[in-house]
Design a protein around this motif. Sequence first.
Motif, mmCIF file in Angstrom:
data_model
loop_
_atom_site.group_PDB
_atom_site.id
_atom_site.type_symbol
_atom_site.label_atom_id
_atom_site.label_comp_id
_atom_site.label_asym_id
_atom_site.label_seq_id
_atom_site.Cartn_x
_atom_site.Cartn_y
_atom_site.Cartn_z
ATOM 1 N N VAL A 52 -6.137 -1.258 8.927
ATOM 2 C CA VAL A 52 -4.813 -1.305 9.981
ATOM 3 C C VAL A 52 -4.632 0.183 10.650
ATOM 4 O O VAL A 52 -3.923 0.116 11.460
ATOM 5 C CB VAL A 52 -3.440 -1.528 8.861
ATOM 6 N N GLN A 53 -5.462 1.032 10.256
ATOM 7 C CA GLN A 53 -5.391 2.305 10.770
ATOM 8 C C GLN A 53 -5.631 2.242 12.297
ATOM 9 O O GLN A 53 -5.213 3.233 13.100
ATOM 10 C CB GLN A 53 -6.089 3.412 9.991
ATOM 11 N N ILE A 77 -4.806 0.026 14.135
ATOM 12 C CA ILE A 77 -3.834 -0.790 14.894
ATOM 13 C C ILE A 77 -2.685 -0.180 15.445
ATOM 14 O O ILE A 77 -2.201 0.764 15.275
ATOM 15 C CB ILE A 77 -3.060 -1.774 13.827
ATOM 16 N N HIS A 78 -2.472 -0.451 16.885
ATOM 17 C CA HIS A 78 -1.501 0.211 17.781
ATOM 18 C C HIS A 78 -0.304 -0.475 17.830
ATOM 19 O O HIS A 78 -0.189 -1.569 17.733
ATOM 20 C CB HIS A 78 -2.118 0.423 19.112
ATOM 21 N N GLN A 79 0.755 0.177 18.444
ATOM 22 C CA GLN A 79 1.909 -0.195 18.570
ATOM 23 C C GLN A 79 2.073 -1.380 19.493
ATOM 24 O O GLN A 79 1.197 -1.377 20.371
ATOM 25 C CB GLN A 79 2.933 0.850 18.855
ATOM 26 N N PHE A 93 5.154 8.441 10.104
ATOM 27 C CA PHE A 93 4.500 7.342 10.990
ATOM 28 C C PHE A 93 4.995 7.675 12.678
ATOM 29 O O PHE A 93 6.210 7.643 12.748
ATOM 30 C CB PHE A 93 4.993 6.036 10.557
ATOM 31 N N ARG A 106 8.896 7.379 12.208
ATOM 32 C CA ARG A 106 9.607 7.324 10.970
ATOM 33 C C ARG A 106 8.981 8.531 10.063
ATOM 34 O O ARG A 106 7.873 8.691 9.943
ATOM 35 C CB ARG A 106 9.394 6.245 10.165
ATOM 36 N N PHE A 140 0.769 -8.145 14.720
ATOM 37 C CA PHE A 140 1.288 -6.953 14.168
ATOM 38 C C PHE A 140 0.641 -6.022 14.916
ATOM 39 O O PHE A 140 -0.616 -5.640 14.958
ATOM 40 C CB PHE A 140 0.474 -6.763 12.500
ATOM 41 N N ASP A 196 1.043 -1.261 0.067
ATOM 42 C CA ASP A 196 0.077 -0.100 0.054
ATOM 43 C C ASP A 196 1.025 1.306 -0.012
ATOM 44 O O ASP A 196 0.599 2.295 0.698
ATOM 45 C CB ASP A 196 -0.787 -0.102 1.190
ATOM 46 N N GLY A 197 2.025 1.192 -0.773
ATOM 47 C CA GLY A 197 2.743 2.352 -0.847
ATOM 48 C C GLY A 197 3.896 2.702 0.212
ATOM 49 O O GLY A 197 4.533 3.729 0.139
ATOM 50 N N ASP A 198 3.836 1.786 1.164
ATOM 51 C CA ASP A 198 4.775 2.091 2.373
ATOM 52 C C ASP A 198 5.473 0.799 2.626
ATOM 53 O O ASP A 198 5.281 -0.381 2.569
ATOM 54 C CB ASP A 198 3.881 2.353 3.532
ATOM 55 N N PRO A 200 10.832 5.291 17.642
ATOM 56 C CA PRO A 200 10.173 4.501 16.766
ATOM 57 C C PRO A 200 9.438 5.231 15.654
ATOM 58 O O PRO A 200 8.773 4.588 14.595
ATOM 59 C CB PRO A 200 9.167 3.832 17.720
ATOM 60 N N GLY A 202 4.618 5.830 15.178
ATOM 61 C CA GLY A 202 5.606 4.780 16.028
ATOM 62 C C GLY A 202 4.304 4.508 16.839
ATOM 63 O O GLY A 202 4.597 3.473 18.025
ATOM 64 N N ARG A 203 3.197 4.939 17.056
ATOM 65 C CA ARG A 203 2.286 4.625 17.896
ATOM 66 C C ARG A 203 1.001 3.877 17.344
ATOM 67 O O ARG A 203 0.632 2.722 17.870
ATOM 68 C CB ARG A 203 1.681 5.692 18.813
ATOM 69 N N THR A 204 0.710 4.355 16.190
ATOM 70 C CA THR A 204 -0.648 3.624 15.341
ATOM 71 C C THR A 204 -0.242 3.380 14.220
ATOM 72 O O THR A 204 1.093 3.848 13.556
ATOM 73 C CB THR A 204 -1.852 4.468 15.399
ATOM 74 N N ALA A 205 -0.861 2.409 13.257
ATOM 75 C CA ALA A 205 -0.289 2.299 11.969
ATOM 76 C C ALA A 205 -0.937 3.306 10.837
ATOM 77 O O ALA A 205 -0.913 3.175 9.532
ATOM 78 C CB ALA A 205 -0.804 0.858 11.483
ATOM 79 N N GLY A 206 -1.579 4.257 11.376
ATOM 80 C CA GLY A 206 -1.991 5.281 10.503
ATOM 81 C C GLY A 206 -0.716 6.079 10.007
ATOM 82 O O GLY A 206 0.205 5.944 10.219
ATOM 83 N N ARG A 264 4.839 0.857 8.621
ATOM 84 C CA ARG A 264 4.431 2.079 8.928
ATOM 85 C C ARG A 264 4.676 2.143 10.268
ATOM 86 O O ARG A 264 3.885 2.754 11.305
ATOM 87 C CB ARG A 264 2.811 1.973 8.971
ATOM 88 N N GLY A 265 5.989 1.998 10.853
ATOM 89 C CA GLY A 265 6.509 2.190 11.999
ATOM 90 C C GLY A 265 5.928 1.214 13.270
ATOM 91 O O GLY A 265 6.123 1.493 14.261
ATOM 92 N N ILE A 266 5.134 0.398 12.749
ATOM 93 C CA ILE A 266 4.648 -0.758 13.781
ATOM 94 C C ILE A 266 5.265 -1.936 13.795
ATOM 95 O O ILE A 266 5.570 -2.378 12.681
ATOM 96 C CB ILE A 266 3.041 -0.784 13.643
ATOM 97 N N ARG A 267 5.642 -2.425 15.042
ATOM 98 C CA ARG A 267 6.415 -3.637 14.879
ATOM 99 C C ARG A 267 5.216 -4.848 14.807
ATOM 100 O O ARG A 267 4.367 -4.942 15.286
ATOM 101 C CB ARG A 267 6.947 -3.881 16.580
#
Lengths: 398, 372
Positions: free
Chosen positions: A371-372, A374-376, B8, B77, A192, A55-57, B75, B10-14, A143-146
């Motif tokens: 996915v928006q 979803i939290h870290q 991003f 980016r 995720f 999705d572009g990321d 975390p 580092g807290r949500t995937a938004g 997207r920065g999420i582990r």
Amino acid sequence: MSDLRRADARYDGQSGPIFGLALRVAFLTLITLGIYRFWGKTRIRRYVWSSAELDGDRFEYTGTGLEKFLGFLLAVVFLAIYLGLVQIVLTFLGLGLLTEPETEAQMVAQALAFNLTFLSVVPFILFAIYRARRYKLARTRWRGIRFGMEKGAWGYVWRAIGHYALTILTLGVLLPRQSFKLEEYMTNRMWFGDTRFVQGGKWTALYGAMTHLFVGLGLMILAGAAGVALQSEVLGAALGGLGYIWFLYGFLHYRVQSFAYLTSHKRLGDEIAMDARPQTGTILLTYIVGGIVIGVAGAIFAGLLVRVGAMGMGGAMNGAPDASTYAAIALVAIGYVALILGVGAAATALITQPVIAHYVNTFSVLNVDAVQAIHQRAADSGADAEGFADALDIGGAI
Amino acid sequence: MQGQGTFFDGRTAGRHQVQVGLSPDRQALVIAGDSLDAPLRWPLADLRALSDHGGEKDLVLTRHMDTDDESPRDPARLVLRDPALIDWILRTRPSLHKSDLRAGAKRRILRNAALALGALALMLLVILPGLADIMARVIPRDTEERFGRAVTAQMERFLGADERGALVCDHAQGRAALDKMVARLTDGRDLGYDLRVQVFDHPMLNAFAAPGGYVVLVRGLIDKAQGPDAVAAVLAHEIAHVVNRDATRNALRAAGSAGILSLILGDVAGGAVLVAVADQVLNSAYSRKAERTADAYALTMLNDAGISSAGFGAFFDTLAEQEAGLSLPEYLSTHPITAERAQAARDNAAAQGATTPVLTDAEWQALRRICG
């Protein structure tokens, strides 16, 4: 459901950059007597991960060489003690069996005694397989999420041993059950961010992926029967050879298509689904074409080396070796090392990466907008950071 | 400097579409966007870029920060695609690719390396030799004999025998001479094993002791020896190995260390060669000691049997000549420096009382023809 957005994954890594990177890494690994490999593996993974986008990321690999090195050192402490003790004790016990094998039973017993050493590391290999996936996920972000995976390596070890035993006892008939249950065990522990993956589907569906294995097996049985019935060795051998090749293809097909089925039946949370459609033929072709290109290029390079070497030897034959002879010898030695490193790097660029690219390019996520929410998740220490996998030499190219 | 970017948190995937610009004091990047609560300020000195990045057209930034992450990184980016902005950042921020080690990283490397080396040294130098020693003592006699038979057969195959016993020399008179030699050496001595001394038909200059009382002389040794006393001395030396159970101990120790060595060295290019060399070095460390002990025992046997050890010294000189061309460093060869051993044999000979040759001339000629 039709307005749910679908996102296709894309891989845009090129052969040139990864060949250069793999070559540099191989060279540094050589001159550091292998120690650089932890950093090298990290760099190649960073390139591969960040060449894949959804999705572009782009994905990101955050593992470090240092943690891998530290993990390896700890694995060495453990494995040195374990392997040393197990091997010496097994040898001591095995000596009772070590004779000139006179009967079939003695031969089997002896073979078993030697293989016990290997069997004694099987639990650790399985342990390492689970830990390696956990580590890779813990060091993958999008997207920065582990991503992440729960602890559970020993649970995997016992289950895997049980499933392997069942598969062997049933002569492979329960292979799909093994593949499914083990993948399910892992998938249901994968995350995720704060959202869990769930493995759906059923194991019997994997029999579909075994089709070509059965065809190959059938051909080989037919070959045996035909050879006996028609008294024709030629027909038997031809059919048998075909069956064997078909059987090998069947293995690849099973690996690729069981992956496709298992991935397509994974869900992320309750809302996000996945779709994977890798083609066995494309992957086979990648291996064949890559293998031919590397083989031909390697042969040409080796041929040049031989000519340089022959010139050097020619100089030596015609009297005392002079500077040009030594130069030629040095050139051949350097060329030989370069050839080995080059073939490895070329395999990464022309086989490993295209195969990964194909898997990525045939992967999609359904309802990606969910996915928006979803939290870290918390950082994972990474445990041994693949130290066991590295020490036991498993895990492949990447 | 101004540009667009994707952020991003580092807290949500938004995903946040953001404006990136330089702060008024020119000390930080300011990241602002409608979906962000408030503009973020990233000090320029803390900016770090992801290296080995696959996307050639973008630059992914993060910042140096003490976090729980595997690296001390924020975390969050910031992905930049604006060429002018990327160019400006690359030009003005030389520390973008700096790798920041956490405090204590060096201490952890040293600790883990010390642990690993310590465990290896403990295993290879203390535990495995110790265990091998104990096991060599408690191994059942018949197991050891079977092992010895297998090793001897293996050696015979290695020397080119198609079937078992093909290389064994058993000319009757030669055999009788050999038996006489063995009897004279071992007379009145409890070795703990039934000796099985054989001669193999091969030009190699060698002799070896296998577990369980097996001793093999290779024909080349008898051919090159100046007299029966030299052969008797070598035989005494091998018998000493039998008494000390060196072969069994060595085999057990090597079995334990082989796995460890390939574990550490197997990954390196040419690992198999390294493993072999390392094993050889380790092995020689033990065998040098074992060889000296066996020499001392052999000299005692020769003295008790009234056989001159001068022949032993001469034999070492022959060996030294053989090795002169292509000599391995002492620590790599399984035998200690032969000149030193020759001197020990000669010193012993000088102090010996009356001696008689171990075989008569006729018997010696018979032994030399044992292979026909």
